[in-house]
Motif scaffolding. Structure first.
Motif, PDB file in Angstrom:
ATOM      1  N   ALA A   1      71.858  82.795  66.190  1.00 39.89           N
ATOM      2  CA  ALA A   1      70.732  83.614  66.657  1.00 39.89           C
ATOM      3  C   ALA A   1      69.563  83.545  65.682  1.00 39.89           C
ATOM      4  CB  ALA A   1      71.182  85.059  66.834  1.00 39.89           C
ATOM      5  N   ALA A   2      69.875  83.552  64.361  1.00 37.16           N
ATOM      6  CA  ALA A   2      68.818  83.501  63.354  1.00 37.16           C
ATOM      7  C   ALA A   2      68.065  82.177  63.418  1.00 37.16           C
ATOM      8  CB  ALA A   2      69.414  83.709  61.965  1.00 37.16           C
ATOM      9  N   VAL A   3      68.784  81.069  63.610  1.00 34.28           N
ATOM     10  CA  VAL A   3      68.138  79.754  63.709  1.00 34.28           C
ATOM     11  C   VAL A   3      67.246  79.686  64.949  1.00 34.28           C
ATOM     12  CG1 VAL A   3      68.564  77.290  64.065  1.00 34.28           C
ATOM     13  CG2 VAL A   3      69.938  78.571  62.415  1.00 34.28           C
ATOM     14  N   PHE A   4      67.760  80.171  66.067  1.00 40.13           N
ATOM     15  CA  PHE A   4      66.969  80.178  67.303  1.00 40.13           C
ATOM     16  C   PHE A   4      65.717  81.038  67.141  1.00 40.13           C
ATOM     17  CE2 PHE A   4      66.273  81.777  71.726  1.00 40.13           C
ATOM     18  CZ  PHE A   4      65.925  80.559  72.284  1.00 40.13           C
ATOM     19  N   HIS A   5      65.872  82.204  66.512  1.00 35.79           N
ATOM     20  CA  HIS A   5      64.748  83.109  66.275  1.00 35.79           C
ATOM     21  C   HIS A   5      63.718  82.447  65.349  1.00 35.79           C
ATOM     22  CE1 HIS A   5      63.256  87.265  64.672  1.00 35.79           C
ATOM     23  NE2 HIS A   5      62.481  86.807  65.634  1.00 35.79           N
ATOM     24  N   TYR A   6      64.209  81.737  64.316  1.00 34.57           N
ATOM     25  CA  TYR A   6      63.310  81.104  63.356  1.00 34.57           C
ATOM     26  C   TYR A   6      62.426  80.056  64.029  1.00 34.57           C
ATOM     27  CZ  TYR A   6      61.722  78.138  59.529  1.00 34.57           C
ATOM     28  OH  TYR A   6      60.940  77.400  58.682  1.00 34.57           O
ATOM     29  N   PHE A   7      63.025  79.162  64.798  1.00 31.14           N
ATOM     30  CA  PHE A   7      62.226  78.104  65.416  1.00 31.14           C
ATOM     31  C   PHE A   7      61.329  78.654  66.534  1.00 31.14           C
ATOM     32  CE2 PHE A   7      65.653  75.291  63.668  1.00 31.14           C
ATOM     33  CZ  PHE A   7      64.821  74.641  62.768  1.00 31.14           C
ATOM     34  N   LEU A   8      61.721  79.748  67.155  1.00 31.92           N
ATOM     35  CA  LEU A   8      60.836  80.393  68.127  1.00 31.92           C
ATOM     36  C   LEU A   8      59.591  80.934  67.432  1.00 31.92           C
ATOM     37  CD1 LEU A   8      60.393  81.415  71.063  1.00 31.92           C
ATOM     38  CD2 LEU A   8      61.557  83.522  70.386  1.00 31.92           C
TER      39      LEU A   8
ATOM     40  N   SER B   1      51.111  74.848  56.198  1.00 31.08           N
ATOM     41  CA  SER B   1      52.564  74.663  56.247  1.00 31.08           C
ATOM     42  C   SER B   1      53.291  75.859  55.650  1.00 31.08           C
ATOM     43  CB  SER B   1      52.954  73.384  55.494  1.00 31.08           C
ATOM     44  OG  SER B   1      52.389  72.249  56.102  1.00 31.08           O
ATOM     45  N   PHE B   2      52.751  76.422  54.577  1.00 30.82           N
ATOM     46  CA  PHE B   2      53.357  77.621  54.009  1.00 30.82           C
ATOM     47  C   PHE B   2      53.397  78.747  55.032  1.00 30.82           C
ATOM     48  CE2 PHE B   2      52.493  75.988  49.589  1.00 30.82           C
ATOM     49  CZ  PHE B   2      53.807  76.065  49.165  1.00 30.82           C
ATOM     50  N   VAL B   3      52.317  78.875  55.800  1.00 31.49           N
ATOM     51  CA  VAL B   3      52.275  79.917  56.839  1.00 31.49           C
ATOM     52  C   VAL B   3      53.181  79.545  58.007  1.00 31.49           C
ATOM     53  CG1 VAL B   3      50.800  81.144  58.482  1.00 31.49           C
ATOM     54  CG2 VAL B   3      49.944  80.602  56.192  1.00 31.49           C
ATOM     55  N   GLY B   4      53.073  78.283  58.463  1.00 28.13           N
ATOM     56  CA  GLY B   4      53.790  77.862  59.660  1.00 28.13           C
ATOM     57  C   GLY B   4      55.293  77.880  59.524  1.00 28.13           C
ATOM     58  N   TRP B   5      55.799  77.516  58.335  1.00 28.06           N
ATOM     59  CA  TRP B   5      57.249  77.488  58.118  1.00 28.06           C
ATOM     60  C   TRP B   5      57.740  78.666  57.282  1.00 28.06           C
ATOM     61  CZ3 TRP B   5      58.964  74.173  61.468  1.00 28.06           C
ATOM     62  CH2 TRP B   5      58.282  72.989  61.737  1.00 28.06           C
TER      63      TRP B   5
ATOM     64  N   LEU C   1      56.242  82.002  56.846  1.00 25.34           N
ATOM     65  CA  LEU C   1      56.160  83.337  57.434  1.00 25.34           C
ATOM     66  C   LEU C   1      57.330  83.624  58.386  1.00 25.34           C
ATOM     67  CD1 LEU C   1      54.633  85.985  57.782  1.00 25.34           C
ATOM     68  CD2 LEU C   1      53.211  84.881  59.518  1.00 25.34           C
ATOM     69  N   PRO C   2      57.677  82.701  59.294  1.00 29.01           N
ATOM     70  CA  PRO C   2      58.851  82.950  60.141  1.00 29.01           C
ATOM     71  C   PRO C   2      60.135  83.128  59.329  1.00 29.01           C
ATOM     72  CG  PRO C   2      57.523  81.200  61.088  1.00 29.01           C
ATOM     73  CD  PRO C   2      56.967  81.472  59.733  1.00 29.01           C
ATOM     74  N   ALA C   3      60.267  82.401  58.219  1.00 31.35           N
ATOM     75  CA  ALA C   3      61.466  82.528  57.389  1.00 31.35           C
ATOM     76  C   ALA C   3      61.580  83.932  56.800  1.00 31.35           C
ATOM     77  CB  ALA C   3      61.449  81.482  56.276  1.00 31.35           C
ATOM     78  N   LEU C   4      60.445  84.498  56.365  1.00 34.28           N
ATOM     79  CA  LEU C   4      60.464  85.861  55.828  1.00 34.28           C
ATOM     80  C   LEU C   4      60.859  86.880  56.903  1.00 34.28           C
ATOM     81  CD1 LEU C   4      57.221  85.835  53.610  1.00 34.28           C
ATOM     82  CD2 LEU C   4      59.616  85.751  52.839  1.00 34.28           C
ATOM     83  N   ILE C   5      60.319  86.687  58.096  1.00 34.20           N
ATOM     84  CA  ILE C   5      60.627  87.624  59.187  1.00 34.20           C
ATOM     85  C   ILE C   5      62.102  87.537  59.559  1.00 34.20           C
ATOM     86  CG2 ILE C   5      60.164  88.173  61.604  1.00 34.20           C
ATOM     87  CD1 ILE C   5      57.298  87.188  61.169  1.00 34.20           C
ATOM     88  N   VAL C   6      62.631  86.311  59.653  1.00 35.30           N
ATOM     89  CA  VAL C   6      64.043  86.137  60.010  1.00 35.30           C
ATOM     90  C   VAL C   6      64.948  86.695  58.921  1.00 35.30           C
ATOM     91  CG1 VAL C   6      65.847  84.405  60.384  1.00 35.30           C
ATOM     92  CG2 VAL C   6      63.640  84.178  61.527  1.00 35.30           C
TER      93      VAL C   6
ATOM     94  N   ILE D   1      59.411  94.078  68.038  1.00 32.29           N
ATOM     95  CA  ILE D   1      58.436  93.890  66.954  1.00 32.29           C
ATOM     96  C   ILE D   1      58.319  92.421  66.564  1.00 32.29           C
ATOM     97  CG2 ILE D   1      57.946  94.400  64.532  1.00 32.29           C
ATOM     98  CD1 ILE D   1      59.275  97.140  64.987  1.00 32.29           C
ATOM     99  N   THR D   2      59.459  91.765  66.308  1.00 33.53           N
ATOM    100  CA  THR D   2      59.437  90.411  65.741  1.00 33.53           C
ATOM    101  C   THR D   2      59.303  89.312  66.786  1.00 33.53           C
ATOM    102  OG1 THR D   2      61.852  90.170  65.789  1.00 33.53           O
ATOM    103  CG2 THR D   2      60.880  91.226  63.841  1.00 33.53           C
TER     104      THR D   2
END
Length: 538
Positions: free
Chosen positions: A330-337, A371-375, A377-382, A421-422
């Protein structure tokens, strides 16, 4: 002699073939207890699997006319297992709203405003009765609570018993002033239906029975959903109910999965072609290595490719894993979304600098920062979402609590706020920004040539195609999700168009970097990405 005739008549009715009762003719206009019970048997006999010949229209008309009979009869209360009804004499000079209980086990009666003591109730505004005081000082109000059972009566074309659609608790609430028509109330009446926790896949809607159409209608009614109750507000008096319909039934889920898998499969192929073309261009075009625009396109293509890949894995894995494996999936799917949403937003940001701002747009190490934002920011949220233990099995169920779809996603009961939220909130922010930028770009594309020419021109088809190409980069296909509540057609359109986003990106990429003669004119509708950022961002 008269008694003996009555006994024979009752015996004849009891021994008459029961199948004729459900044709709605034998008991027509007769509402003694025996006739009510006899006709009520048709609630279960008239079903999909039953062999009983039924005339639903006659039977429904019989129950709709019951309130007229009740208002004219000396009996003011009916207390039966399937029917609770009462007649109330109401003054048209009342000074406050009236509240009546609708508890299924009790006869309707006047109650206080306390909603905790009487969760099922109806509120009738005093303005309803004040509007009638010029012609009469009192009116008779009939209130009916009718259990129509699980059969076909009062189901109508809108409901399909096979997919779990139903009238909530099979309960109808009738309100009538007899021959006095009550329509277009300035202040609507309120009916409160209490219910326990419902499956997340079910949708509730307040409706009334439209006798002219023989179906449920929501015209003049609004629905307010709360935790354990739903409030219906309507501007007229008739029979009301709360419809419970699955958002996604089993057949629809399977159809959408097949459409999405076919579209995502095609997208993955074309996204792979896009990435390969980029690698080839980097080898044979030296300037291509320093251009930022194609790097952003490829980053979006990579995130979308990996999202489709995880989607395939999530859909094909049966049964779903449990514990840490499911949470990781689920975390991987959420990250790439989230990566996909972020890179679509960055495409819009890049487009804003390219077309709208144009000047003073220098950023050192521009693509590295993106790239820092694109890859990142989602990592921090996940990471934060996973720390809150929000991931797990998510099941979509129908009314019978049967699972129509199960996948590793957010836990359906404990992580609803994290999901909104996320995912929903994040998508809303990026989509609004992208929509604003795309709108400004479209305005510039369509207005500048006309202003330069100084005269009216024909349709700018090149500009239209340019906007369509740019819309695939900023994720316009995802915006169709907003239209899904409009009906099944929009859900299918969303599933098809959204799953083909990779195909659209490939078409735009090849048009932009492998232009034919016609494509050169197309790409000239907006400034070329490489022309601007080669000089401004190096």
């Amino acid at each position: 002699m008269k008694n003996s005739n009555n006994i024979r008549e009752q015996w004849r009715r009891k021994t008459e073939p029961s199948r004729n009762v459900c044709l709605g003719l034998i008991n027509e206009g007769q509402y003694e207890d025996f006739h009510l019970e006899n006709t009520a048997d048709c609630f279960t006999k008239c079903s999909e699997s039953g062999n009983e010949p039924c005339d639903l229209e006659n039977l429904q008309r019989y129950w709709l006319k019951f309130e007229y009979h009740l208002l004219e009869s000396p009996t003011s209360i009916v207390n039966m297992s399937f029917l609770k009804a009462a007649v109330q004499n109401v003054s048209t000079h009342i000074s406050e709203d009236l509240f009546f209980s609708l508890t299924p086990s009790q006869v309707p009666g006047l109650v206080t405003e306390d909603e905790h003591e009487h969760p099922d109730r109806v509120r009738l505004p005093r303005s309803l009765f004040e509007s009638l005081k010029e012609n009469r000082s009192e009116v008779l109000l009939a209130i009916t609570v009718l259990d129509v059972g699980p059969g076909n009566l009062f189901k109508g074309p809108q409901l399909s018993l096979e997919d779990g659609s139903c009238v909530l608790n099979n309960r109808l609430v009738g309100l009538s002033l007899g021959s006095i028509p009550v329509k277009r109330l300035a202040e609507p009446l309120e009916i409160t239906f209490s219910h326990q926790h419902l499956p997340p896949n079910m949708a509730l809607s307040c409706v009334f029975w439209d006798a002219t159409k023989g179906d449920w209608s929501s015209t003049g009614c609004s629905t307010e959903l709360r935790a354990q109750r739903t409030i219906c507000r309507c501007d007229h008096l008739t029979f009301f109910a709360l419809l419970l319909k699955p958002i996604l039934d089993q057949a629809t889920v399977q159809s959408l999965i097949r459409i999405s898998q076919a579209g995502c499969g095609a997208s993955m192929i074309f996204l792979a072609f896009t990435i390969v073309l980029y690698v080839v261009l980097r080898c044979y075009r030296q300037r291509f290595k320093s251009e930022d625009a194609p790097k952003i396109h490829v980053a979006l293509s990579m995130s979308l490719f990996l999202l489709n890949l995880t989607f395939f894995f999530n859909m094909r894995h049966r049964p779903q894993p449990s514990g840490a494996t499911c949470q990781a999936q689920a975390a991987v799917f959420h990250y790439f979304l989230l990566c996909t949403f972020t890179w679509m937003g960055l495409e819009a940001f890049h487009l804003y600098l390219l077309v709208i701002k144009v000047f003073n747009t220098y950023f050192g190490h521009y693509f590295l920062k993106l790239s820092f934002v694109g890859w990142g920011l989602p990592a921090l949220i996940v990471f934060g979402t996973g720390t809150a233990d929000s991931y797990g099995r998510y099941a979509i169920r129908d009314k019978r609590n049967a699972t129509t779809l199960e996948l590793c996603w957010f836990q359906e009961k404990t992580a609803v706020s994290a999901l909104y939220i996320t995912v929903h909130g994040y998508f809303l922010v990026t989509s609004l920004f992208s929509a604003v930028v795309l709108g400004l770009v479209a305005w510039k594309i369509f207005t500048l040539p006309r202003a330069t020419a100084g005269k009216e021109q024909g349709p700018n088809w090149k500009g239209v195609l340019t906007v369509l190409g740019l819309s695939s980069l900023v994720g316009a296909t995802w915006w169709l999700a907003i239209l899904m509540p409009l009906g099944w057609s929009t859900i299918y359109i969303f599933a098809l168009c959204n799953s083909l986003q990779g195909v659209f990106i490939f078409c735009w990429f090849t048009t932009l970097y492998f232009p034919s003669r016609s494509a050169v004119a197309l790409s000239s509708s907006v400034p070329r990405a490489d022309q601007v950022h080669t000089t401004s961002h190096e």
